[in-house]
Design a protein around this motif. Structure first.
Motif, PDB file in Angstrom:
ATOM      1  N   CYS A   1    -110.530 -52.933  31.570  1.00  0.00           N
ATOM      2  CA  CYS A   1    -109.319 -52.101  31.533  1.00  0.00           C
ATOM      3  C   CYS A   1    -109.259 -51.178  32.746  1.00  0.00           C
ATOM      4  CB  CYS A   1    -109.280 -51.274  30.241  1.00  0.00           C
ATOM      5  SG  CYS A   1    -108.955 -52.249  28.758  1.00  0.00           S
ATOM      6  N   HIS A   2    -110.427 -50.671  33.147  1.00  0.00           N
ATOM      7  CA  HIS A   2    -110.457 -49.805  34.328  1.00  0.00           C
ATOM      8  C   HIS A   2    -110.050 -50.583  35.573  1.00  0.00           C
ATOM      9  CE1 HIS A   2    -111.720 -46.410  36.818  1.00  0.00           C
ATOM     10  NE2 HIS A   2    -112.253 -47.300  37.635  1.00  0.00           N
TER      11      HIS A   2
ATOM     12  N   GLU B   1    -108.144 -53.162  35.590  1.00  0.00           N
ATOM     13  CA  GLU B   1    -106.710 -53.433  35.455  1.00  0.00           C
ATOM     14  C   GLU B   1    -105.885 -52.224  35.891  1.00  0.00           C
ATOM     15  OE1 GLU B   1    -106.230 -54.572  31.428  1.00  0.00           O
ATOM     16  OE2 GLU B   1    -107.052 -56.572  31.723  1.00  0.00           O
ATOM     17  N   ARG B   2    -106.349 -51.038  35.542  1.00  0.00           N
ATOM     18  CA  ARG B   2    -105.637 -49.827  35.973  1.00  0.00           C
ATOM     19  C   ARG B   2    -105.660 -49.715  37.497  1.00  0.00           C
ATOM     20  NH1 ARG B   2    -108.191 -47.578  31.401  1.00  0.00           N
ATOM     21  NH2 ARG B   2    -109.844 -46.655  32.690  1.00  0.00           N
ATOM     22  N   GLU B   3    -106.773 -50.111  38.088  1.00  0.00           N
ATOM     23  CA  GLU B   3    -106.882 -50.108  39.546  1.00  0.00           C
ATOM     24  C   GLU B   3    -105.828 -51.025  40.160  1.00  0.00           C
ATOM     25  OE1 GLU B   3    -108.595 -49.477  43.431  1.00  0.00           O
ATOM     26  OE2 GLU B   3    -108.743 -48.388  41.536  1.00  0.00           O
TER      27      GLU B   3
ATOM     28  N   SER C   1    -103.036 -51.835  38.802  1.00  0.00           N
ATOM     29  CA  SER C   1    -101.697 -51.334  38.499  1.00  0.00           C
ATOM     30  C   SER C   1    -101.171 -50.364  39.552  1.00  0.00           C
ATOM     31  CB  SER C   1    -101.691 -50.640  37.128  1.00  0.00           C
ATOM     32  OG  SER C   1    -102.014 -51.570  36.107  1.00  0.00           O
TER      33      SER C   1
END
Length: 211
Positions: A173-174, A176-178, A180
């Motif tokens: 998830c981290h 993925e946030r990167e 985004s």
């Protein structure tokens, strides 16, 4: 090509060597994260008057000419370590930095840190692995050096290598946030800047030699 969180997640969980000829997307994301960390640490070092890490086990005598992304692509090309290995390696890097607050990722230690954590992560994730000597050759160091790096790393980590599913998911998830941030554009911009900086460093080195 812009990288989306969906593409990244699909890559981590569904990547197939038979069906996918491209390098896993997680490599570009991890390279971007490491490059950003280097830039941040350089700024901190300038403010504090020092950019040298107090934990020196991963330091090399000379800064490698290869960029982080190129180095990770080389590791993937010759080891075929799956995308999940790079996620677990990222977990180990984060744990190490948290457990060793005096450690600072720099251009002098990032390559050895990566080859060590990826090798250890591969042993944790994969059913079959290459010998340490092969990883050493891929990473551009000696077998003695990689054995020593692995030994020191494991003891500094107190052998806390287990990564459960919830931890793995949280780091995905981290990542993925990167991705985004700016729809993947920021990652590509960071990597291009890293390539340009490395090219200038090589040109300056060649100029000094020829003078």
């Amino acid at each position: 090509m812009a990288i989306s969180p969906r593409k990244l997640r699909n890559d981590v969980y569904s990547y197939s060597y038979q069906n996918d000829s491209n390098t896993p997307l997680v490599i570009s994301v991890l390279a971007s994260l490491m490059e950003r960390t280097l830039i941040r640490n350089q700024r901190i070092g300038r403010k504090c008057g020092s950019s040298v890490s107090k934990t020196r086990i991963f330091d090399c005598h000379e800064t490698p000419d290869m960029t982080i992304k190129s180095y990770l692509e080389r590791i993937f090309k010759y080891t075929k370590a799956g995308p999940s290995v790079y996620v677990v390696a990222y977990v180990y890097i984060d744990r190490f930095c948290r457990s060793q607050p005096e450690f600072r990722i720099t251009s002098r230690n990032v390559h050895r840190l990566l080859i060590t954590t990826i090798m250890v992560a591969s042993k944790y994730v994969e059913d079959m692995n290459y010998r340490n000597s092969y990883f050493a050759k891929v990473g551009g160091i000696t077998t003695k050096e990689i054995n020593s790096l692995e030994f020191d790393f494991l003891f500094l980590m107190n052998f806390k290598m287990h990564v459960n599913l919830s931890v793995f998911e949280s780091y995905c998830c981290h990542l993925e946030r990167e991705v985004s941030i700016g729809g993947g554009y920021y990652i590509e911009k960071t990597l291009r800047c890293a390539e340009e900086i490395k090219s200038r460093q090589i040109e300056e080195r060649v100029t000094r030699i020829t003078l």
